[in-house]
Motif scaffolding. Structure first.
Motif, PDB file in Angstrom:
ATOM      1  N   GLY A  49      20.622  -8.902   3.625  1.00  0.00           N
ATOM      2  CA  GLY A  49      21.166  -9.560   4.801  1.00  0.00           C
ATOM      3  C   GLY A  49      20.774 -11.013   4.967  1.00  0.00           C
ATOM      4  O   GLY A  49      21.088 -11.614   6.005  1.00  0.00           O
ATOM      5  N   TYR A  50      20.116 -11.596   3.959  1.00  0.00           N
ATOM      6  CA  TYR A  50      19.681 -12.988   4.073  1.00  0.00           C
ATOM      7  C   TYR A  50      20.360 -13.831   3.003  1.00  0.00           C
ATOM      8  O   TYR A  50      20.432 -13.449   1.834  1.00  0.00           O
ATOM      9  CB  TYR A  50      18.165 -13.091   3.941  1.00  0.00           C
ATOM     10  N   ASP A  51      20.820 -15.011   3.428  1.00  0.00           N
ATOM     11  CA  ASP A  51      21.424 -15.940   2.480  1.00  0.00           C
ATOM     12  C   ASP A  51      20.392 -16.494   1.507  1.00  0.00           C
ATOM     13  O   ASP A  51      20.639 -16.582   0.296  1.00  0.00           O
ATOM     14  CB  ASP A  51      22.084 -17.094   3.246  1.00  0.00           C
ATOM     15  N   THR A  52      19.205 -16.858   2.035  1.00  0.00           N
ATOM     16  CA  THR A  52      18.176 -17.520   1.243  1.00  0.00           C
ATOM     17  C   THR A  52      16.801 -17.094   1.731  1.00  0.00           C
ATOM     18  O   THR A  52      16.605 -16.864   2.932  1.00  0.00           O
ATOM     19  CB  THR A  52      18.297 -19.057   1.367  1.00  0.00           C
ATOM     20  N   TYR A  53      15.859 -16.997   0.808  1.00  0.00           N
ATOM     21  CA  TYR A  53      14.453 -16.786   1.150  1.00  0.00           C
ATOM     22  C   TYR A  53      13.676 -18.038   0.752  1.00  0.00           C
ATOM     23  O   TYR A  53      13.831 -18.562  -0.353  1.00  0.00           O
ATOM     24  CB  TYR A  53      13.880 -15.579   0.409  1.00  0.00           C
ATOM     25  N   ARG A  54      12.828 -18.492   1.677  1.00  0.00           N
ATOM     26  CA  ARG A  54      12.047 -19.687   1.394  1.00  0.00           C
ATOM     27  C   ARG A  54      10.636 -19.553   1.965  1.00  0.00           C
ATOM     28  O   ARG A  54      10.304 -18.622   2.667  1.00  0.00           O
ATOM     29  CB  ARG A  54      12.732 -20.929   1.980  1.00  0.00           C
ATOM     30  N   ILE A  55       9.799 -20.516   1.686  1.00  0.00           N
ATOM     31  CA  ILE A  55       8.478 -20.744   2.281  1.00  0.00           C
ATOM     32  C   ILE A  55       7.531 -19.546   2.031  1.00  0.00           C
ATOM     33  O   ILE A  55       7.156 -18.801   2.933  1.00  0.00           O
ATOM     34  CB  ILE A  55       8.577 -21.039   3.787  1.00  0.00           C
ATOM     35  N   PRO A  56       7.113 -19.351   0.768  1.00  0.00           N
ATOM     36  CA  PRO A  56       6.247 -18.216   0.438  1.00  0.00           C
ATOM     37  C   PRO A  56       4.812 -18.395   0.915  1.00  0.00           C
ATOM     38  O   PRO A  56       4.292 -19.506   0.994  1.00  0.00           O
ATOM     39  CB  PRO A  56       6.307 -18.187  -1.094  1.00  0.00           C
ATOM     40  N   ALA A  57       4.172 -17.269   1.228  1.00  0.00           N
ATOM     41  CA  ALA A  57       2.744 -17.246   1.567  1.00  0.00           C
ATOM     42  C   ALA A  57       2.210 -15.878   1.174  1.00  0.00           C
ATOM     43  O   ALA A  57       2.894 -14.868   1.367  1.00  0.00           O
ATOM     44  CB  ALA A  57       2.526 -17.501   3.057  1.00  0.00           C
ATOM     45  N   THR A  58       0.995 -15.827   0.657  1.00  0.00           N
ATOM     46  CA  THR A  58       0.482 -14.560   0.149  1.00  0.00           C
ATOM     47  C   THR A  58      -1.019 -14.426   0.357  1.00  0.00           C
ATOM     48  O   THR A  58      -1.759 -15.412   0.265  1.00  0.00           O
ATOM     49  CB  THR A  58       0.826 -14.385  -1.348  1.00  0.00           C
ATOM     50  N   VAL A  59      -1.457 -13.196   0.652  1.00  0.00           N
ATOM     51  CA  VAL A  59      -2.873 -12.847   0.729  1.00  0.00           C
ATOM     52  C   VAL A  59      -3.042 -11.422   0.202  1.00  0.00           C
ATOM     53  O   VAL A  59      -2.085 -10.655   0.137  1.00  0.00           O
ATOM     54  CB  VAL A  59      -3.430 -12.907   2.176  1.00  0.00           C
ATOM     55  N   THR A  60      -4.289 -11.089  -0.142  1.00  0.00           N
ATOM     56  CA  THR A  60      -4.649  -9.723  -0.512  1.00  0.00           C
ATOM     57  C   THR A  60      -5.487  -9.128   0.606  1.00  0.00           C
ATOM     58  O   THR A  60      -6.444  -9.754   1.070  1.00  0.00           O
ATOM     59  CB  THR A  60      -5.441  -9.697  -1.825  1.00  0.00           C
ATOM     60  N   THR A  61      -5.143  -7.924   1.046  1.00  0.00           N
ATOM     61  CA  THR A  61      -5.861  -7.286   2.141  1.00  0.00           C
ATOM     62  C   THR A  61      -7.184  -6.711   1.657  1.00  0.00           C
ATOM     63  O   THR A  61      -7.465  -6.645   0.457  1.00  0.00           O
ATOM     64  CB  THR A  61      -5.029  -6.151   2.759  1.00  0.00           C
ATOM     65  N   ARG A  62      -7.985  -6.265   2.609  1.00  0.00           N
ATOM     66  CA  ARG A  62      -9.271  -5.658   2.261  1.00  0.00           C
ATOM     67  C   ARG A  62      -9.072  -4.425   1.388  1.00  0.00           C
ATOM     68  O   ARG A  62      -9.890  -4.131   0.508  1.00  0.00           O
ATOM     69  CB  ARG A  62     -10.034  -5.293   3.537  1.00  0.00           C
ATOM     70  N   ALA A  63      -7.960  -3.708   1.581  1.00  0.00           N
ATOM     71  CA  ALA A  63      -7.668  -2.509   0.787  1.00  0.00           C
ATOM     72  C   ALA A  63      -7.084  -2.834  -0.580  1.00  0.00           C
ATOM     73  O   ALA A  63      -6.842  -1.924  -1.377  1.00  0.00           O
ATOM     74  CB  ALA A  63      -6.716  -1.600   1.556  1.00  0.00           C
ATOM     75  N   GLY A  64      -6.826  -4.108  -0.857  1.00  0.00           N
ATOM     76  CA  GLY A  64      -6.293  -4.494  -2.146  1.00  0.00           C
ATOM     77  C   GLY A  64      -4.785  -4.601  -2.205  1.00  0.00           C
ATOM     78  O   GLY A  64      -4.225  -4.823  -3.282  1.00  0.00           O
ATOM     79  N   THR A  65      -4.108  -4.481  -1.073  1.00  0.00           N
ATOM     80  CA  THR A  65      -2.654  -4.617  -1.036  1.00  0.00           C
ATOM     81  C   THR A  65      -2.290  -6.098  -1.022  1.00  0.00           C
ATOM     82  O   THR A  65      -2.860  -6.878  -0.263  1.00  0.00           O
ATOM     83  CB  THR A  65      -2.077  -3.927   0.206  1.00  0.00           C
ATOM     84  N   LEU A  66      -1.333  -6.457  -1.856  1.00  0.00           N
ATOM     85  CA  LEU A  66      -0.852  -7.844  -1.898  1.00  0.00           C
ATOM     86  C   LEU A  66       0.310  -7.988  -0.925  1.00  0.00           C
ATOM     87  O   LEU A  66       1.271  -7.211  -0.972  1.00  0.00           O
ATOM     88  CB  LEU A  66      -0.406  -8.199  -3.312  1.00  0.00           C
ATOM     89  N   LEU A  67       0.225  -8.973  -0.031  1.00  0.00           N
ATOM     90  CA  LEU A  67       1.271  -9.233   0.949  1.00  0.00           C
ATOM     91  C   LEU A  67       1.987 -10.524   0.569  1.00  0.00           C
ATOM     92  O   LEU A  67       1.341 -11.549   0.342  1.00  0.00           O
ATOM     93  CB  LEU A  67       0.679  -9.368   2.352  1.00  0.00           C
ATOM     94  N   ALA A  68       3.320 -10.466   0.506  1.00  0.00           N
ATOM     95  CA  ALA A  68       4.132 -11.641   0.189  1.00  0.00           C
ATOM     96  C   ALA A  68       5.048 -11.928   1.374  1.00  0.00           C
ATOM     97  O   ALA A  68       6.020 -11.202   1.613  1.00  0.00           O
ATOM     98  CB  ALA A  68       4.954 -11.418  -1.078  1.00  0.00           C
ATOM     99  N   PHE A  69       4.720 -12.969   2.143  1.00  0.00           N
ATOM    100  CA  PHE A  69       5.509 -13.380   3.293  1.00  0.00           C
ATOM    101  C   PHE A  69       6.532 -14.433   2.873  1.00  0.00           C
ATOM    102  O   PHE A  69       6.340 -15.160   1.897  1.00  0.00           O
ATOM    103  CB  PHE A  69       4.621 -13.973   4.382  1.00  0.00           C
TER     104      PHE A  69
END
Length: 406
Positions: A49-69
């Protein structure tokens, strides 16, 4: 001194590889599954549903899960309009990704510039984002033509369940933005939690702003000379916020914009910023803070060893572990174009950088860096075949050093 290098598996045809990744949305690897993957594509333009994705940001949680915003831009690639903050989670270090989540819905307005950080005391993910009415533009905001309610505002959200759910956005504009500031943006890219010294545990969020011209000035306020970088900090896990260091020279020589921050092993903070068309030669600026981000040790100045980087956001990351972990910088590497994403390294705390690896010769723009345990680093970056905004790709890079340590 131990020499640390970054190596990359052979890149067999950048265009063909990117096309394959965009078509599948899955990891490319020597083996088809698991943690041996090299690259994956969490976001592809035109999907979900999105034309474009931009402006990435990422962290790893204490449990080791990688989050990609990222920003999910519904109607087009532009910076205004209906924009949501979206997220995908990876349980295996960026090889595979869960379904897309909407973290902050614009509902026709603009929400973006995700700046996430993990609070070391509680393990909660703390996310700062920016907002404005979807009916106004950056130029209108910089000229002061927009009411406070429709102008740039700052919000915070938290997740206590490893990024599965987030609280509703809470407005912290009164704490985070001075009355004479017009444009405002958190990050973009990850924020940090301090690991050393008297401010251990402090959350520091890099940000930028534009200021109103002096009273009586005929200037419209839209010139880049009124851009400046600043930092926000919280000593209580994100409940309350203060404005820390502020670059407010506004002289037109160095126009700090879209800043990022890293904590060096000696506890100083290293800030890097895009130079938004300043008159000084060079496109990257930097400075330091010796008091946890409350003040700057000196004004922003040109970093000449990053002259290959064009006018664009860049990412910085201080690696941890090993006797002499380097400071990394990521960004495009053609001075006149958003192209050829690369990584640089510094063993001098940001005093000088040398290029470590060029990821490809493809178009590329914004990025964010994240450490993946003791032996890998990840870079989440905008790239494509014919333009830089076709995908947001995640690349995993091994770190070589004694016993595999960085």
């Amino acid at each position: 001194m131990t020499t640390v290098t970054i190596r990359v598996a052979a890149f067999a045809g950048a265009a063909g590889l990117l096309t394959a990744l965009a078509a599948t949305g899955t990891a490319f690897a020597a083996s088809a599954h698991g943690r041996d993957c090299v690259s994956s594509v969490p976001y592809t333009a035109g999907r979900s549903g999105y034309d474009t994705y931009r402006i990435p940001a990422t962290v790893t949680t204490r449990a080791g899960t990688l989050l990609a915003f990222a920003e999910g831009r519904r109607a087009g690639a532009g910076d205004t309009g209906s924009i949501d903050v979206v997220l995908r989670r990876s349980p295996d270090g960026g090889c595979t990704w869960g379904p897309l989540q909407v973290v902050a819905s614009g509902d026709g307005d603009t929400r973006g510039n995700p700046a996430p950080v993990v609070d070391p005391r509680t393990g909660r993910v703390v996310l700062l984002t920016s907002y404005n009415s979807g009916a106004v533009t950056e130029a209108q905001i910089m000229r002061g033509e927009v009411t406070a309610e429709r102008s740039r505002r700052v919000f915070v959200q938290t997740s206590g369940d490893d990024g599965r759910h987030f609280t509703a956005p809470r407005d912290i504009t009164a704490e985070a933005k001075r009355p004479d500031w017009r444009w405002y943006a958190t990050g973009p890219g990850h924020a940090i939690a301090l690991r050393h010294g008297p401010h251990t545990g402090r959350l520091v969020v890099p940000a930028n702003h534009s200021a109103a011209p002096p009273a009586g000035s005929a200037d419209t306020g839209q010139e880049p000379r009124y851009y400046g970088a600043h930092a926000l900090y919280s000593d209580d896990g994100g409940r309350t916020w203060r404005i820390g260091s502020v670059d407010d020279t506004y002289d037109g020589a160095e126009n700090a914009n879209e800043s990022q921050v890293a904590e060096l092993p000696d506890g100083r903070l290293y800030f890097t910023a895009r130079d938004q068309n300043g008159t000084s030669p060079g496109n990257r600026l930097d400075t330091y803070s010796g008091d946890g981000g409350e003040t700057l040790d000196r004004p922003y100045a040109v970093q000449p060893t990053l002259d290959d980087v064009p006018v664009v956001q860049g990412s910085v990351l201080q690696l941890t572990g090993g006797p002499t972990p380097p400071l990394l910088f990521a960004g495009p590497s053609v001075p006149t174009a958003r192209s050829s994403p690369a990584l640089w390294r510094s063993t001098t705390g940001g005093a000088a950088f040398t290029r470590a690896v060029t990821l490809s010769t493809a178009p590329a723009a914004y990025s964010d860096l994240v450490q993946l345990g003791p032996s890998r680093v990840g870079v989440l970056y905008e790239t494509g075949v014919t333009g830089p905004y076709e995908t947001i790709t995640f690349r995993r890079l091994p770190l070589d050093g004694p016993s595999g340590q960085p």
